[in-house]
Write an enzyme that holds these catalytic residues in place. Structure first.
Site, PDB file in Angstrom:
ATOM      1  N   GLU A  65       0.877  -1.156   0.000  1.00 42.79           N
ATOM      2  CA  GLU A  65       0.000   0.000   0.000  1.00 42.79           C
ATOM      3  C   GLU A  65       0.923   1.218   0.000  1.00 42.79           C
ATOM      4  O   GLU A  65       1.806   1.289   0.855  1.00 42.79           O
ATOM      5  CB  GLU A  65      -0.801   0.003   1.293  1.00 42.79           C
ATOM      6  CG  GLU A  65      -2.271  -0.042   1.124  1.00 42.79           C
ATOM      7  CD  GLU A  65      -2.934  -0.084   2.484  1.00 42.79           C
ATOM      8  OE1 GLU A  65      -3.529   0.924   2.856  1.00 42.79           O
ATOM      9  OE2 GLU A  65      -2.831  -1.119   3.166  1.00 42.79           O
ATOM     10  N   ARG A 296       4.685 -13.414   9.460  1.00 45.84           N
ATOM     11  CA  ARG A 296       5.385 -12.169   9.183  1.00 45.84           C
ATOM     12  C   ARG A 296       6.705 -12.134   9.928  1.00 45.84           C
ATOM     13  O   ARG A 296       6.933 -12.900  10.861  1.00 45.84           O
ATOM     14  CB  ARG A 296       4.528 -10.977   9.579  1.00 45.84           C
ATOM     15  CG  ARG A 296       4.301 -10.835  11.084  1.00 45.84           C
ATOM     16  CD  ARG A 296       3.643  -9.493  11.444  1.00 45.84           C
ATOM     17  NE  ARG A 296       2.573  -9.128  10.546  1.00 45.84           N
ATOM     18  CZ  ARG A 296       2.589  -8.024   9.783  1.00 45.84           C
ATOM     19  NH1 ARG A 296       3.600  -7.182   9.821  1.00 45.84           N
ATOM     20  NH2 ARG A 296       1.574  -7.745   9.015  1.00 45.84           N
ATOM     21  N   LYS A 306       3.821   0.806  10.599  1.00 38.91           N
ATOM     22  CA  LYS A 306       3.898   2.041   9.808  1.00 38.91           C
ATOM     23  C   LYS A 306       3.545   3.253  10.654  1.00 38.91           C
ATOM     24  O   LYS A 306       4.151   4.311  10.516  1.00 38.91           O
ATOM     25  CB  LYS A 306       2.926   1.969   8.629  1.00 38.91           C
ATOM     26  CG  LYS A 306       3.473   1.192   7.456  1.00 38.91           C
ATOM     27  CD  LYS A 306       2.475   1.231   6.313  1.00 38.91           C
ATOM     28  CE  LYS A 306       2.860   0.240   5.232  1.00 38.91           C
ATOM     29  NZ  LYS A 306       1.753  -0.039   4.325  1.00 38.91           N
TER      30      LYS A 306
HETATM   31  P1  ATP Z   1      -0.682  -1.799   6.495  1.00 44.48           P
HETATM   32  O1  ATP Z   1      -1.066  -1.918   7.922  1.00 44.48           O
HETATM   33  O2  ATP Z   1      -0.599  -0.398   6.026  1.00 44.48           O
HETATM   34  O3  ATP Z   1      -1.415  -2.714   5.569  1.00 44.48           O
HETATM   35  P2  ATP Z   1       1.561  -3.551   5.957  1.00 44.48           P
HETATM   36  O4  ATP Z   1       2.783  -3.672   6.798  1.00 44.48           O
HETATM   37  O5  ATP Z   1       0.687  -4.713   5.757  1.00 44.48           O
HETATM   38  O6  ATP Z   1       0.813  -2.293   6.544  1.00 44.48           O
HETATM   39  P3  ATP Z   1       1.600  -3.289   3.111  1.00 44.48           P
HETATM   40  O7  ATP Z   1       2.108  -2.177   2.300  1.00 44.48           O
HETATM   41  O8  ATP Z   1       0.180  -3.635   3.042  1.00 44.48           O
HETATM   42  O9  ATP Z   1       2.019  -2.977   4.592  1.00 44.48           O
HETATM   43  O10 ATP Z   1       2.493  -4.573   2.888  1.00 44.48           O
HETATM   44  C1  ATP Z   1       2.878  -5.054   1.633  1.00 44.48           C
HETATM   45  C2  ATP Z   1       3.215  -6.510   1.756  1.00 44.48           C
HETATM   46  O11 ATP Z   1       4.257  -6.704   2.710  1.00 44.48           O
HETATM   47  C3  ATP Z   1       2.041  -7.315   2.231  1.00 44.48           C
HETATM   48  O12 ATP Z   1       1.919  -8.457   1.400  1.00 44.48           O
HETATM   49  C4  ATP Z   1       2.386  -7.694   3.624  1.00 44.48           C
HETATM   50  O13 ATP Z   1       1.864  -8.942   3.979  1.00 44.48           O
HETATM   51  C5  ATP Z   1       3.907  -7.729   3.603  1.00 44.48           C
HETATM   52  N1  ATP Z   1       4.462  -7.442   4.914  1.00 44.48           N
HETATM   53  C6  ATP Z   1       4.242  -6.365   5.677  1.00 44.48           C
HETATM   54  N2  ATP Z   1       4.874  -6.459   6.863  1.00 44.48           N
HETATM   55  C7  ATP Z   1       5.532  -7.649   6.847  1.00 44.48           C
HETATM   56  C8  ATP Z   1       6.359  -8.341   7.784  1.00 44.48           C
HETATM   57  N3  ATP Z   1       6.648  -7.832   8.976  1.00 44.48           N
HETATM   58  N4  ATP Z   1       6.854  -9.540   7.411  1.00 44.48           N
HETATM   59  C9  ATP Z   1       6.565 -10.059   6.204  1.00 44.48           C
HETATM   60  N5  ATP Z   1       5.796  -9.477   5.292  1.00 44.48           N
HETATM   61  C10 ATP Z   1       5.267  -8.280   5.597  1.00 44.48           C
HETATM   62 MG    MG Z   2      -1.234  -4.457   4.489  1.00 45.06          MG
END
Ligand code: ATP
Ligand code: MG
Length: 589
Positions: A65, A296, A306
């Site tokens: 995002e 994760r 974030k």
């Molecule tokens: P938001 O709460 O804004 O959704 P987010 O950390 O999920 O935050 P995204 O931009 O949606 O951020 O994440 C992009 C991709 O990165 C998603 O597929 C998410 O699952 C993955 N991702 C985010 N944080 C982690 C993490 N700590 N470990 C592994 N993958 C992650």
């Molecule tokens: Mg997300």
């Protein structure tokens, strides 16, 4: 709190096999996606999925995002998705999941592209924006209404919440659930035309209001938001929910394996329900993508939320998104971490279905290992005090030679000019040596690395008792690399730079941003766990060759650690250095 892995255990298993690889291999063996003619399907897939001749065997995607900078957790997901595509002869898409108009900005889009490329991955022609599918998503929503799979609900938010039930209480149908499809369709069109206020009504999928899985109790799929979108401007005043948009994006791009983190496990039934219904209606082609969840990355000593990262930047606890202490990829890059180190880390930690913590030292070890292989060695004195060789003629100068890499003679040598006065580390001299101290103290001899053996004769002090200079005499027959070098045996070996040739430079000694293993654990304010010593700036004396260091160049400063010439603050002939990581883990208990 689950256990923390320090060693990054199971490294061999992680790189060769894991449950996701097994799943993909089973699909490939069964020919599950073989019949698909990529890009040749009817509907929007044709325009979005790339060339018809594409032979990608699997398709994965990294779907950020654009509402923040990428962090260390994202690196795991990027390495996983792009890594699988590379391994199986597939493609990995970079897709901006920009369905939420409020928080998204071009700055984030640019920084994300930059970070993925920096990690060493290439999405080729497969760059997509979820907002490009808004038309299709809307058509699909109308279709769901006509097929009696969706309805417009005009309950207030409170009514909806009350009727949805709880984890233990089943939901109850609201008054609009069974309204005629024509009525829902008319309302949706009015919503789209901007005729209704935000929050006055939503479009909901019609699934099972009493389902034990709360995500299936008629989830909202469209809501009214009178906001300007960074790409579609004011074309829309209704926006799809993430849970609705995401499966549709995957299907339109003909993704095969949609990997996401564990918290989406309960969403999988909706993912499958939605795509199944749209395929039944002929809007999507089978075979459909499959959602697979993995744990994760949870890393000690950092925050990866974030919201918290934005707070650290906005409240100026750090200097910006690329502050070398911040766990963003932009920060890590400026800190001197390497893409190879991240890929090694991703392999080492592997993927699993169980949530666990990885100790920060595992990441640091991966960086050390890679930097040890590639970084040329240089000499830097971080806390300088003068060493005077009293029996070395003033004005005389000679060349000493230092290998650029001890294991890589092909990288050559460089000249270290030796003169009567040198800079050495203050801690390399002790007036009264503690037990086991083998460096300079009156009467003791040490080797000046790559130079001569010198015998310490004493130190000068100022009125306050601080050492202002150390004195010694050298043994002319002991120069490194000459036949006499080995005749005098010494236990200590210290580094030095000539005061005449040294380059005085700002060096930032970065350390971990948080001093607590789990910053903000419980209800504690995470800011209270900030490490007050996360940045120490010194004026160091560097060997002359470092004057030429280009921004982004990485070195090992012998005995100190790995450093990078800062990409923002370095100037020609005047580099500024950041410490990436020390030579050994100073946090190990
Ligand atoms: P938001 O709460 O804004 O959704 P987010 O950390 O999920 O935050 P995204 O931009 O949606 O951020 O994440 C992009 C991709 O990165 C998603 O597929 C998410 O699952 C993955 N991702 C985010 N944080 C982690 C993490 N700590 N470990 C592994 N993958 C992650
Ligand atoms: Mg997300």
């Amino acid at each position: 709190m689950s256990k923390t892995t320090k060693s990054g255990a199971e490294p061999a298993a992680a790189s060769t096999s894991n449950f996701i690889r097994s799943h993909i291999e089973a699909d490939l063996a069964a020919g599950r996606y073989a019949a698909r003619t990529w890009g040749g399907k009817p509907g929007p897939a044709r325009t979005h999925a790339g060339a018809a001749s594409d032979t990608a065997k699997i398709r994965t995607r990294f779907p950020p995002e654009p509402n923040g900078y990428l962090h260390l957790g994202h690196a795991k997901s990027i390495c996983l998705n792009f890594g699988l595509a590379l391994h199986y002869g597939g493609a990995c898409h970079l897709r901006f999941d920009d369905t939420n108009p409020e928080k998204e900005e071009q700055e984030y889009v640019d920084s994300i592209r930059d970070a993925v490329q920096w990690l060493g991955f290439d999405w080729g022609p497969n760059l997509y924006f979820a907002s490009d599918y808004f038309d299709f998503m809307y058509e699909a929503a109308e279709y769901l209404i006509t097929a009696n799979h969706a309805y417009v609900d005009e309950q207030s938010a409170e009514e909806m919440r009350a009727n949805r039930g709880t984890l233990t209480l089943p939901g109850r149908p609201g008054p609009w659930r069974d309204r005629p499809t024509a009525e829902s369709l008319a309302r949706l069109r009015e919503m789209r035309a901007g005729q209704h206020a935000e929050g006055s009504m939503v479009l909901r999928a019609k699934i099972d209001i009493a389902s034990p899985n709360i995500n299936l109790r008629d989830p909202t799929i469209y809501r009214i938001r009178k906001a300007t979108h960074h790409r579609t401007g004011d074309a829309w005043c209704i926006y799809p929910m993430y849970t609705y948009a995401h499966p549709v994006e995957d299907a339109l791009e003909q993704v095969t394996h949609s990997l996401c983190t564990l918290e989406f496990e309960d969403q999988r039934p909706f993912y499958d329900w939605l795509l199944g219904k749209l395929a039944d209606g002929g809007l999507l082609a089978r075979p459909l993508p499959q959602q697979i969840e993995f744990a994760r990355l949870n890393l000690t000593y950092v925050v990866l939320s974030k919201r918290k990262l934005i707070q650290l930047v906005d409240e100026k606890h750090v200097t910006g998104w690329d502050d070398p202490r911040l766990p963003t990829l932009a920060g890590a890059r400026r800190r001197g971490y390497t893409p190879e180190g991240f890929r090694r880390f991703a392999e080492r930690i592997g993927v699993s279905k169980a949530d666990s913590w990885i100790d920060y030292s595992v990441l640091e070890d991966c960086m050390r290992e890679h930097l040890n292989e590639v970084a040329e060695r240089r000499i830097a004195v971080l806390d300088p005090v003068k060493l005077i060789i009293d029996n070395y003629p003033a004005g005389q100068q000679e060349e000493c030679f230092a290998p650029n890499h001890p294991q890589k003679p092909e990288l050559g040598k460089r000249v270290l000019p030796l003169t009567r006065e040198l800079w050495i580390e203050r801690e390399d001299f002790a007036e009264t040596p503690p037990k086991g101290f083998f460096r300079l103290f009156p009467g003791n001899s040490v080797r000046l690395r790559y130079g001569y053996v010198v015998k310490c004769t004493g130190g000068d002090k100022d009125a306050a008792g601080n050492i202002t200079a150390v004195h010694c005499e050298y043994l002319p027959e002991t120069k490194s690399g000459t036949p006499g070098a080995e005749t005098v045996k010494v236990k200590g070996n210290i580094h030095w730079v000539s005061t005449t040739h040294a380059c005085a430079t700002e060096v930032r000694l970065y350390d971990r941003l948080f001093k607590a293993e789990h910053p903000g654990a419980g209800d504690r304010d995470f800011l209270l766990d900030l490490n007050p010593d996360s940045q120490k700036t010194v004026t160091a004396q560097l060997e002359p060759a470092l004057r030429e260091a280009l921004p982004g160049a990485r070195y090992q400063f012998e005995r100190h650690g790995y450093f990078i010439a800062d990409s923002r603050d370095s100037r020609p002939q005047a580099p500024v250095f950041n410490r990436a990581v020390t030579l050994r883990d100073s946090w190990a208990k």
